[in-house]
Design an enzyme around this catalytic site. Structure first.
Site, short mmCIF file in Angstrom:
data_model
loop_
_atom_site.label_atom_id
_atom_site.label_comp_id
_atom_site.label_asym_id
_atom_site.label_seq_id
_atom_site.Cartn_x
_atom_site.Cartn_y
_atom_site.Cartn_z
N ASP A 64 -4.07 -15.63 6.79
CA ASP A 64 -2.84 -16.04 6.46
C ASP A 64 -2.11 -17.13 7.27
O ASP A 64 -1.03 -17.52 6.92
CB ASP A 64 -1.84 -14.96 6.08
CG ASP A 64 -2.28 -14.15 4.81
OD1 ASP A 64 -3.29 -14.78 3.93
OD2 ASP A 64 -2.06 -12.97 4.78
N ARG A 117 0.96 -1.15 -0.07
CA ARG A 117 0.07 -0.04 -0.21
C ARG A 117 0.93 1.30 0.15
O ARG A 117 0.53 2.13 -0.44
CB ARG A 117 -0.82 0.02 1.15
CG ARG A 117 -1.98 -1.24 1.16
CD ARG A 117 -2.48 -1.36 2.35
NE ARG A 117 -3.81 -2.33 2.16
CZ ARG A 117 -3.90 -3.68 2.10
NH1 ARG A 117 -2.85 -4.25 1.88
NH2 ARG A 117 -4.90 -4.29 2.05
N ARG A 138 3.84 -19.28 2.52
CA ARG A 138 3.49 -19.82 3.76
C ARG A 138 3.45 -21.17 3.89
O ARG A 138 3.41 -21.73 5.20
CB ARG A 138 2.18 -18.99 4.05
CG ARG A 138 2.12 -17.47 4.15
CD ARG A 138 1.08 -16.80 4.81
NE ARG A 138 1.22 -15.53 4.23
CZ ARG A 138 1.88 -14.39 4.37
NH1 ARG A 138 2.87 -14.63 5.15
NH2 ARG A 138 1.69 -13.29 4.11
N ARG A 174 -5.79 -17.58 -10.00
CA ARG A 174 -6.63 -16.92 -8.70
C ARG A 174 -7.53 -15.80 -9.31
O ARG A 174 -7.69 -15.41 -10.20
CB ARG A 174 -5.66 -16.14 -7.73
CG ARG A 174 -4.41 -16.99 -7.34
CD ARG A 174 -3.62 -16.36 -6.29
NE ARG A 174 -4.25 -16.12 -4.96
CZ ARG A 174 -3.73 -15.28 -4.03
NH1 ARG A 174 -2.83 -14.85 -4.19
NH2 ARG A 174 -4.49 -14.94 -3.07
N SER A 187 -13.27 -9.27 2.77
CA SER A 187 -11.70 -9.32 2.11
C SER A 187 -11.21 -8.00 1.72
O SER A 187 -11.80 -7.10 1.31
CB SER A 187 -11.75 -9.96 0.33
OG SER A 187 -10.73 -9.61 -0.31
N ARG A 244 -4.83 -24.16 0.10
CA ARG A 244 -4.04 -24.12 1.29
C ARG A 244 -4.41 -25.16 2.26
O ARG A 244 -3.64 -25.73 3.18
CB ARG A 244 -3.82 -22.90 2.11
CG ARG A 244 -2.55 -21.95 1.34
CD ARG A 244 -2.42 -20.63 2.14
NE ARG A 244 -1.15 -19.94 1.74
CZ ARG A 244 -0.93 -18.58 1.79
NH1 ARG A 244 -1.77 -18.09 2.44
NH2 ARG A 244 0.03 -18.12 1.17
N GLY A 302 -0.78 -11.32 -5.42
CA GLY A 302 -2.44 -11.05 -5.37
C GLY A 302 -2.82 -9.77 -4.82
O GLY A 302 -3.68 -8.87 -5.42
C1 S3P Z 1 -4.20 -9.11 2.03
C2 S3P Z 1 -5.47 -9.44 2.43
C3 S3P Z 1 -5.75 -11.05 2.25
C4 S3P Z 1 -4.70 -11.87 2.89
C5 S3P Z 1 -3.53 -11.42 1.86
C6 S3P Z 1 -3.09 -9.92 1.97
C7 S3P Z 1 -4.16 -7.55 1.80
O1 S3P Z 1 -6.63 -11.36 1.28
O2 S3P Z 1 -4.98 -12.97 2.84
O3 S3P Z 1 -2.34 -12.35 2.07
O4 S3P Z 1 -2.94 -7.05 1.97
O5 S3P Z 1 -5.06 -7.03 1.72
P1 S3P Z 1 -8.15 -11.37 1.34
O6 S3P Z 1 -8.40 -9.85 0.96
O7 S3P Z 1 -8.21 -11.83 -0.11
O8 S3P Z 1 -8.72 -11.95 2.34
#
Ligand code: S3P
Length: 435
Positions: A317, A33, A390, A126, A169, A348, A98
């Site tokens: 996580d 971010r 992980r 994904r 999420s 996972r 992701g």
């Molecule tokens: C994250 C949000 C989570 C987490 C990922 C990091 C983030 O995913 O599993 O490792 O930095 O916003 P989700 O938003 O899909 O739950």
């Protein structure tokens, strides 16, 4: 063909007590971010303690591809001169990240230029509909490829919407909030439950107008973002591996310093506490608008627990490493409501269950979680990290607590979030060799 990096192996043996002090690298979520938002701010941001790891380097590379002016004083210190982003000259490669791709999709949806977001073969599997659907409701011209990346974005004027999120999420929430910065009217997201709130904290600290009423968040477009001057706290999701390794190795006592203790991230600490772990928090403070502190942990006998509901998101996580702890806990551990684990870097639930079985574990896999009855003595053997950081690190900790020792192949991916993982464990006394 496997590359040299993917052939990296961890060799692990039981018997080393973990003692002393450690720091973990900067928080991955905050590092993604920070580099994105600093690039939008008016003026020069300074980010110290930035996580220089596979996932975040991919985001940094993408921001450079968008013309962001980033000077690196050292691996972990960035100076970023914010301003207007520019049309990238080629598809942006987010590798395995992701968070990088989903947040960037939100950020780019309202920009006046076209872009293509892509990633590794793993990222291409994904789901992206969770972000393309709300962004399209805002008027974005964003197309996925069979629901996945590459994502094609062309310029469009975004409208503010109210979006009732189907899942808790942070990535989805953040993608919508970042798109909302460029919409023609306020955008509201309704959260079904709390998810990590780093985007909200950072946007507010930069002067964005973001209202919160119960589970509703409203972003108002139009505020100029002021630059960041932050020291990124340590990642509690990385601390989790040291924490569980210390709990399981007899004679261990260690302190992990400067860890982010944001309550949307500390579900594992609560779960371990309930399991009887001897942990305590000291030196509590604030850093980069986040609560931080030191975690002290001693070897402990654990008992099984049940986990479900909101705690799941607060430790989403940490389930691979929780599985390892559960194998050593007395009695039954049951995890529910964790279906999301099936669409992380890997599935996972399935991957951890399959790999731990190779070490002799008995695990009942469920659609939305698992059941483990412990304690189980793990024999040992060879397991694979599946290019999922992980998974690789959790299996390493499992190997440290196995009778005959273990080899983790495809272990280089640990560096996607925790560069120095092996060296940190070695320094603390773990019997780990990198081959
Ligand atoms: C994250 C949000 C989570 C987490 C990922 C990091 C983030 O995913 O599993 O490792 O930095 O916003 P989700 O938003 O899909 O739950």
């Amino acid at each position: 063909m496997k590359t040299a990096a993917s052939q990296t192996q961890f060799w692990l043996r039981a018997g080393g007590a973990l003692r002393g002090e450690a720091r973990v690298p900067g928080d991955k979520s905050i590092s993604h971010r920070a580099v994105m938002l600093a690039a939008l701010a008016k003026g020069r941001s300074q980010i110290q303690g930035w996580l220089a790891a596979g996932d975040t380097e991919a985001t940094l590379g993408a921001m450079q591809g968008l013309g962001a002016q980033i000077e690196r004083l050292d691996a972990n210190t960035l100076l970023i001169d914010g301003g207007a982003l520019q049309k990238p000259l080629q598809p942006l490669d987010l590798k395995n990240a992701g968070t990088g791709i989903r947040l960037l999709a939100g950020l780019l949806a309202g920009q006046p230029f076209a872009s293509v977001l892509d990633g590794s073969a793993q990222l291409r599997r994904r789901p992206m509909k969770r972000i393309t659907a709300p962004l399209q409701l805002m008027g974005a011209a964003i197309q996925a490829t069979d629901g996945c990346c590459p994502l094609q974005i062309t310029p469009a004027q975004l409208q503010g919407i109210t979006y009732d999120m189907p899942m808790a999420s942070a990535q989805v929430k953040s993608a919508i909030l970042l798109a909302g910065l460029n919409a023609d009217s306020p955008t509201t997201v309704i959260q079904p439950g709390p998810a990590r709130d780093h985007t909200e904290r950072m946007l507010r600290s930069m002067g964005a107008r973001l209202d919160e009423k119960g589970n509703k968040l409203t972003i108002h477009p139009g505020s100029e973002l002021s630059p960041l001057d932050i020291q990124v706290p340590g990642d509690v999701s990385s601390a989790a591996f040291l924490l569980v390794a210390g709990l399981l190795a007899p004679g261990s006592q260690l302190t992990i310093r400067g860890v982010n203790l944001n309550p949307t991230r500390t579900g594992l600490l609560d779960a371990l506490d309930e399991m009887g772990a001897d942990t305590s928090l000291t030196n509590l403070g604030d850093q980069a608008g986040e609560p931080i502190g030191d975690i002290v942990v001693r070897h402990s006998a654990l008992t099984g627990i049940q986990i479900g509901g909101e705690t799941v998101v607060r430790m989403i996580d940490e389930f691979p490493i929780l599985m390892v702890a559960a194998l050593h806990a007395e009695g039954e551990t049951i995890v529910r409501d964790a279906r999301e684990l099936r669409v992380k870097e890997t599935d996972r639930i399935a991957v951890m269950a399959a790999e731990l079985r190779k070490l002799g574990a008995v695990i009942e896999e469920r659609e939305d979680g698992f059941r483990i009855v412990g304690p189980q003595a793990l024999s040992g053997g060879q397991v694979d990290g599946h290019d999922d950081h992980r998974i690789a690190m959790s299996l390493a900790v499992a190997g440290l607590a196995s009778a005959e020792g273990a080899v983790v192949t495809d272990a280089a991916c640990a560096g996607d979030s925790f560069p120095g993982f092996a060296a940190t464990l070695q320094r603390l006394g773990a019997r780990l060799v990198v081959a």
